[in-house]
Design a protein around this motif. Structure first.
Motif, PDB file in Angstrom:
ATOM      1  N   ASN A  13      32.900  36.465  30.356  1.00  0.00           N
ATOM      2  CA  ASN A  13      33.184  35.166  29.748  1.00  0.00           C
ATOM      3  C   ASN A  13      32.343  34.069  30.363  1.00  0.00           C
ATOM      4  O   ASN A  13      32.356  32.940  29.884  1.00  0.00           O
ATOM      5  CB  ASN A  13      34.675  34.838  29.885  1.00  0.00           C
ATOM      6  N   GLU A  63      34.680  36.946  20.687  1.00  0.00           N
ATOM      7  CA  GLU A  63      36.029  36.866  21.256  1.00  0.00           C
ATOM      8  C   GLU A  63      35.920  36.894  22.776  1.00  0.00           C
ATOM      9  O   GLU A  63      34.854  37.151  23.332  1.00  0.00           O
ATOM     10  CB  GLU A  63      36.878  38.053  20.769  1.00  0.00           C
ATOM     11  N   LEU A  64      37.037  36.645  23.478  1.00  0.00           N
ATOM     12  CA  LEU A  64      37.037  36.703  24.936  1.00  0.00           C
ATOM     13  C   LEU A  64      36.789  38.130  25.422  1.00  0.00           C
ATOM     14  O   LEU A  64      37.298  39.087  24.833  1.00  0.00           O
ATOM     15  CB  LEU A  64      38.371  36.220  25.505  1.00  0.00           C
ATOM     16  N   THR A  66      37.535  41.191  27.735  1.00  0.00           N
ATOM     17  CA  THR A  66      38.700  41.692  28.450  1.00  0.00           C
ATOM     18  C   THR A  66      38.334  43.030  29.078  1.00  0.00           C
ATOM     19  O   THR A  66      37.394  43.693  28.659  1.00  0.00           O
ATOM     20  CB  THR A  66      39.906  41.892  27.503  1.00  0.00           C
ATOM     21  N   ASN A  67      39.064  43.405  30.106  1.00  0.00           N
ATOM     22  CA  ASN A  67      38.826  44.700  30.759  1.00  0.00           C
ATOM     23  C   ASN A  67      39.794  45.740  30.210  1.00  0.00           C
ATOM     24  O   ASN A  67      40.855  45.409  29.725  1.00  0.00           O
ATOM     25  CB  ASN A  67      38.951  44.577  32.275  1.00  0.00           C
ATOM     26  N   ASN A  69      42.382  48.920  30.478  1.00  0.00           N
ATOM     27  CA  ASN A  69      43.332  49.528  31.394  1.00  0.00           C
ATOM     28  C   ASN A  69      42.941  50.985  31.601  1.00  0.00           C
ATOM     29  O   ASN A  69      42.871  51.749  30.649  1.00  0.00           O
ATOM     30  CB  ASN A  69      44.739  49.418  30.827  1.00  0.00           C
ATOM     31  N   ASN A 117      35.716  39.090  35.931  1.00  0.00           N
ATOM     32  CA  ASN A 117      36.312  39.256  34.601  1.00  0.00           C
ATOM     33  C   ASN A 117      37.376  40.342  34.563  1.00  0.00           C
ATOM     34  O   ASN A 117      37.895  40.675  33.512  1.00  0.00           O
ATOM     35  CB  ASN A 117      35.217  39.578  33.578  1.00  0.00           C
ATOM     36  N   ASN A 119      36.949  43.603  35.446  1.00  0.00           N
ATOM     37  CA  ASN A 119      36.426  44.965  35.309  1.00  0.00           C
ATOM     38  C   ASN A 119      36.502  45.687  36.648  1.00  0.00           C
ATOM     39  O   ASN A 119      36.117  45.134  37.678  1.00  0.00           O
ATOM     40  CB  ASN A 119      34.973  44.928  34.830  1.00  0.00           C
TER      41      ASN A 119
END
Length: 128
Positions: A13, A63-64, A66-67, A69, A117, A119
């Motif tokens: 981001n 879009e944002l 994200t990491n 799971n 971020n 990750n």
């Protein structure tokens, strides 16, 4: 033998923050920034700068980032000391500890961190 991966990519981001972070943690792993654009940063092994193996990128869909799971990327290190430096540099540059450097159950030496971020990134030195 063919490589398993063409390349690995993680979302960001804030490319400026990510560049500072990855530039620092990749020093002991002999990985260097090769290309920077407004949308991504490309890194390669110092001995093979013609092949970018790792990208940090703004998501294509805008879009944002994200990491995932259960998602983790592991980089090979040449020594336990390089793993230690990787871990220290990560914490100094906005990373979060996910596992201190040390020998794990398989006899190899690992350190785990999360980048700014979220990750999950690992450095590993094969002892076997």
């Amino acid at each position: 033998m063919k490589n398993i991966f063409g390349f690995v990519m993680v979302g960001s981001n804030n490319l400026s923050t990510s560049a500072k972070f990855y530039d620092a943690i990749f020093i002991p792993l002999d990985i260097k920034k090769i290309k920077t654009t407004e949308n991504y940063i490309g890194y390669a092994q110092k001995n093979n700068i013609d092949k970018i193996d790792f990208y940090v990128t703004k998501p294509y869909n805008k879009e944002l980032a994200t990491n995932g799971n259960g998602t983790m990327i592991s980089f090979l290190a040449d020594s336990n000391k390089a793993v230690d430096i990787f871990h220290t540099k990560a914490l100094e540059n906005g990373g979060v500890d996910e596992g201190l450097p040390g020998v794990r159950s398989d006899g190899n030496y690992y350190a785990y961190i999360r980048d700014p971020n979220g990750n999950k990134i690992c450095a590993k030195c094969n002892s076997n």
